[in-house]
Motif scaffolding. Structure first.
Motif, PDB file in Angstrom:
ATOM      1  N   VAL A   1      -1.872   0.469  -9.306  1.00 43.61           N
ATOM      2  CA  VAL A   1      -1.009  -0.644  -8.907  1.00 43.61           C
ATOM      3  C   VAL A   1      -0.248  -1.173 -10.133  1.00 43.61           C
ATOM      4  O   VAL A   1       0.973  -1.344 -10.109  1.00 43.61           O
ATOM      5  CB  VAL A   1      -1.862  -1.770  -8.272  1.00 43.61           C
ATOM      6  N   LEU A   2      -0.995  -1.398 -11.213  1.00 40.74           N
ATOM      7  CA  LEU A   2      -0.371  -1.974 -12.413  1.00 40.74           C
ATOM      8  C   LEU A   2       0.720  -1.058 -12.961  1.00 40.74           C
ATOM      9  O   LEU A   2       1.788  -1.513 -13.363  1.00 40.74           O
ATOM     10  CB  LEU A   2      -1.428  -2.220 -13.491  1.00 40.74           C
ATOM     11  N   ARG A   3       0.444   0.243 -12.946  1.00 41.30           N
ATOM     12  CA  ARG A   3       1.442   1.183 -13.503  1.00 41.30           C
ATOM     13  C   ARG A   3       2.671   1.250 -12.605  1.00 41.30           C
ATOM     14  O   ARG A   3       3.796   1.368 -13.084  1.00 41.30           O
ATOM     15  CB  ARG A   3       0.813   2.553 -13.694  1.00 41.30           C
TER      16      ARG A   3
ATOM     17  N   GLN B   1       0.827  -1.206   0.000  1.00 40.45           N
ATOM     18  CA  GLN B   1       0.000   0.000   0.000  1.00 40.45           C
ATOM     19  C   GLN B   1       0.873   1.272   0.000  1.00 40.45           C
ATOM     20  O   GLN B   1       0.627   2.204  -0.751  1.00 40.45           O
ATOM     21  CB  GLN B   1      -0.883  -0.049   1.260  1.00 40.45           C
ATOM     22  N   LYS B   2       1.921   1.222   0.822  1.00 38.36           N
ATOM     23  CA  LYS B   2       2.816   2.390   0.925  1.00 38.36           C
ATOM     24  C   LYS B   2       3.513   2.650  -0.408  1.00 38.36           C
ATOM     25  O   LYS B   2       3.619   3.779  -0.862  1.00 38.36           O
ATOM     26  CB  LYS B   2       3.876   2.152   2.018  1.00 38.36           C
ATOM     27  N   LYS B   3       3.989   1.568  -1.028  1.00 42.28           N
ATOM     28  CA  LYS B   3       4.740   1.729  -2.281  1.00 42.28           C
ATOM     29  C   LYS B   3       3.813   2.214  -3.405  1.00 42.28           C
ATOM     30  O   LYS B   3       4.211   3.014  -4.242  1.00 42.28           O
ATOM     31  CB  LYS B   3       5.394   0.408  -2.696  1.00 42.28           C
ATOM     32  N   CYS B   4       2.571   1.707  -3.429  1.00 46.05           N
ATOM     33  CA  CYS B   4       1.685   2.041  -4.552  1.00 46.05           C
ATOM     34  C   CYS B   4       0.949   3.352  -4.337  1.00 46.05           C
ATOM     35  O   CYS B   4       0.666   4.074  -5.282  1.00 46.05           O
ATOM     36  CB  CYS B   4       0.665   0.933  -4.780  1.00 46.05           C
ATOM     37  N   PHE B   5       0.595   3.652  -3.098  1.00 44.32           N
ATOM     38  CA  PHE B   5      -0.269   4.825  -2.854  1.00 44.32           C
ATOM     39  C   PHE B   5       0.364   5.842  -1.901  1.00 44.32           C
ATOM     40  O   PHE B   5      -0.310   6.771  -1.451  1.00 44.32           O
ATOM     41  CB  PHE B   5      -1.628   4.370  -2.309  1.00 44.32           C
ATOM     42  N   ASN B   6       1.624   5.628  -1.591  1.00 49.22           N
ATOM     43  CA  ASN B   6       2.373   6.531  -0.708  1.00 49.22           C
ATOM     44  C   ASN B   6       1.718   6.756   0.655  1.00 49.22           C
ATOM     45  O   ASN B   6       1.884   7.814   1.248  1.00 49.22           O
ATOM     46  CB  ASN B   6       2.587   7.904  -1.375  1.00 49.22           C
TER      47      ASN B   6
ATOM     48  N   LYS C   1       8.969  -0.344 -22.127  1.00 49.32           N
ATOM     49  CA  LYS C   1      10.406  -0.391 -22.481  1.00 49.32           C
ATOM     50  C   LYS C   1      11.220   0.367 -21.428  1.00 49.32           C
ATOM     51  O   LYS C   1      12.299  -0.063 -21.044  1.00 49.32           O
ATOM     52  CB  LYS C   1      10.622   0.249 -23.854  1.00 49.32           C
ATOM     53  N   ASP C   2      10.688   1.506 -20.966  1.00 49.26           N
ATOM     54  CA  ASP C   2      11.419   2.300 -19.970  1.00 49.26           C
ATOM     55  C   ASP C   2      11.638   1.504 -18.687  1.00 49.26           C
ATOM     56  O   ASP C   2      12.650   1.652 -18.016  1.00 49.26           O
ATOM     57  CB  ASP C   2      10.639   3.573 -19.606  1.00 49.26           C
ATOM     58  N   TYR C   3      10.652   0.702 -18.355  1.00 45.93           N
ATOM     59  CA  TYR C   3      10.705  -0.087 -17.121  1.00 45.93           C
ATOM     60  C   TYR C   3      11.749  -1.214 -17.253  1.00 45.93           C
ATOM     61  O   TYR C   3      12.515  -1.464 -16.333  1.00 45.93           O
ATOM     62  CB  TYR C   3       9.321  -0.674 -16.878  1.00 45.93           C
ATOM     63  N   LEU C   4      11.765  -1.833 -18.429  1.00 47.32           N
ATOM     64  CA  LEU C   4      12.637  -3.001 -18.617  1.00 47.32           C
ATOM     65  C   LEU C   4      14.062  -2.634 -19.027  1.00 47.32           C
ATOM     66  O   LEU C   4      15.009  -3.311 -18.650  1.00 47.32           O
ATOM     67  CB  LEU C   4      12.060  -3.930 -19.685  1.00 47.32           C
TER      68      LEU C   4
END
Ligand SMILES: Nc1nc2c(ncn2[C@@H]2O[C@H](COP(=O)(O)OP(=O)(O)OP(=O)(O)O)[C@@H](O)[C@H]2O)c(=O)[nH]1
Ligand SMILES: [Mg+2]
Length: 505
Positions: free
Chosen positions: A156-158, A99-104, A170-173
């Motif tokens: 979450v997905l993003r 939750q913290k990582k996805c929604f701060n 591509k930026d992610y990988l």
């Protein structure tokens, strides 16, 4: 799909619109509006925006009323990454971290309980041991979507790198990591730490090795296994041919060194970006080798050794010796697919460095490519029992290595066999002496005793200015051996076969 002029009719056309919506997945929403009365105008813009930012179609299959299979796969990957202790359940701690990582923001205890209560209501096995199971986690996302809260699932997905078609971007990988010629790529402390935690997470029986099932599990968040079966010949394994912890880290070291793009890509699949902003903190680019040479000092941890020799002289067995494998143990592993690399940590003074060995077959000297000569240390290998084999080493040295600044060692394999006189004009010992090289080293794959040969190679690579490594030193032969013995405690004469050889007239 927008119905206009709604002010002109009393009857709703929404039933027909919903039919179309079910038939064509591109249709996100239907809305009837009127520009005259302003009915549903702001709603229309709201839904249009939502269709772009948080589309339903990639997530939800309206015909089955289920999550799409790509969406399920993405959520399963996210679940696996967040399940830090790999027990198949997201505990309160893990959910909070997610939750913290996805929604701060963390979830308060009450909200956590609410989430679990809702999941429990819609999915019998959704809550296990007071945590969310994968089934429960999938149900939670299905509920979000069914209630029009697509943006929650999309956030979450993003966060985990997915684009609108639920492919990793591509930026992610593939973040850009520029490497100048003469520099190499190595894992940083953060990189090793992440990979070691991943190992411990998947070594369920805590035996310090990854069984084939554990290995499969470790890479379950990746589209393919990054390593082929040849990994078993490249790194240390246990008696059952399972990769050990040392072997696992060594293989990652090799991947990072030889193919940084693949290392960056797999770090992303495995969830490095859940904890860190970019994979670039996991990989560092070393200083240019020419600067290291001038400063006579290096911070590198991985050194490449090319093992060059004609066919059948024993190169593969010499490479396997780095992993402590004798001829007998290799026979028992005859199902192994062969690898032209081996890698293992080696002690250089008090620190551990990786020695990465690559086998290069060359029937004739002329067939060597320029790339075959790019290494930190080279071994020219001949067969002590074959009178014709040293000729290749001598001509290769003269053609490619004489005058170069690559430290070089001559190695005579099959050393337990009768040593025959080499048909070349001078003996290997005389050749080495004449060229200011350390005397030939003898290696036998029959003997399982550890040899210092690999340590010597790593030292030569890391300290190309040491007496052992420099081919241009004017010191005499004995001085080189003495320098070596004194400076690094590696005594050439120690090696049994060498002793026999040197004492021969
Ligand atoms: N007696 C003895 N035989 C050895 C030794 N090392 C290798 N051999 C044998 O020599 C043959 C060739 O060994 P490899 O290690 O495959 O040699 P290679 O140079 O890698 O051969 P290629 O890759 O085909 O060029 C095999 O039959 C080995 O069993 C050794 O130390 N002693
Ligand atoms: Mg071979």
């Amino acid at each position: 799909m927008v119905g206009t002029k709604a002010d002109l009719t009393e009857e709703s056309t929404l039933d027909t619109a919903v039919e179309a919506m079910n038939k064509y997945i591109e249709v996100e929403t239907c809305v009837e509006c009127s520009a005259r009365t302003m009915k549903n105008i702001s709603e229309m813009f709201y839904y249009a925006q939502k269709a772009v930012l948080h589309p339903t179609a990639p997530l939800f299959d309206a015909s089955t009323k289920e999550l799409t299979s790509v969406c399920k796969a993405a959520i399963e990957r996210i679940f696996t990454i967040c399940d830090a202790d790999n027990d198949g359940i997201l505990s309160d701690f893990e959910l909070n971290n997610f939750q913290k990582k996805c929604f701060n923001a963390p979830l308060v205890a009450e909200s956590l309980q609410d989430v679990k209560d809702v999941v429990r209501k819609y999915c019998t096995n959704g809550v296990v041991n007071n945590g969310l199971s994968l089934e429960g986690f999938l149900t939670l996302h299905l509920l979000f979507i069914q209630r029009g809260r697509h943006e929650t699932t999309w956030t979450v997905l993003r966060k985990f790198g997915y684009d609108d078609s639920l492919q990793l971007t591509k930026d992610y990988l593939y973040p850009r990591l520029h490497v100048e010629p003469g520099c190499t790529t190595e894992l940083t402390h953060l990189g090793y730490q992440f990979l070691q935690t991943l190992f411990e997470k998947h070594d369920k029986d805590k035996d310090g090795c990854l069984s084939p099932t554990e290995l499969q599990q470790l890479f379950s968040t990746c589209p393919f296994l990054p390593w082929g079966d040849d990994v078993l010949s490249t790194v240390q394994t246990n008696k059952q041919n399972w990769i050990t912890n040392t072997g696992y880290l060594a293989q990652w070291t090799l991947t990072t060194y030889l193919d940084k793009e693949r290392a960056l890509e797999y770090l992303a699949y495995l969830g490095y970006l859940f904890e860190h902003d970019t994979q670039r903190t996991a990989i560092c680019v070393t200083r240019e080798k020419s600067i290291d040479r001038v400063k006579k000092q290096t911070n590198r941890n991985v050194f490449l050794c090319h093992v060059i020799g004609p066919k059948g002289v024993g190169k593969t067995h010499f490479l396997q010796g780095l992993l402590g494998r004798s001829m007998a143990s290799l026979k028992s592993k005859n199902t192994f697919p062969s690898s032209s690399y081996t890698i293992n940590p080696v002690k250089v003074y008090a620190t551990e460095k990786y020695l990465l060995m690559r086998e290069i077959d060359a029937e004739i000297t002329e067939l060597l490519n320029p790339g075959d000569l790019e290494c930190d240390v080279a071994c020219l290998v001949y067969d002590a029992s074959n009178p014709e084999s040293f000729k290749f080493c001598a001509t290769t040295y003269d053609k490619h290595f004489k005058g170069s600044n690559i430290p070089l060692l001559m190695v005579a394999c099959k050393a337990e066999q009768t040593h025959v006189k080499q048909s070349y004009g001078v003996t290997p010992e005389e050749f080495c002496k004449a060229n200011g090289l350390a005397p030939p080293q003898f290696y036998s794959a029959v003997d399982t005793n550890p040899t210092n040969l690999y340590t010597s190679l790593a030292i030569m690579a890391a300290h190309p200015h040491s007496p052992l490594a420099s081919s241009e030193v004017s010191m005499g032969w004995m001085k080189i051996a003495a320098g070596l013995a004194l400076a690094i405690g590696v005594i050439f004469g120690l090696y049994r076969y060498n002793k026999v050889r040197l004492s021969q007239p």
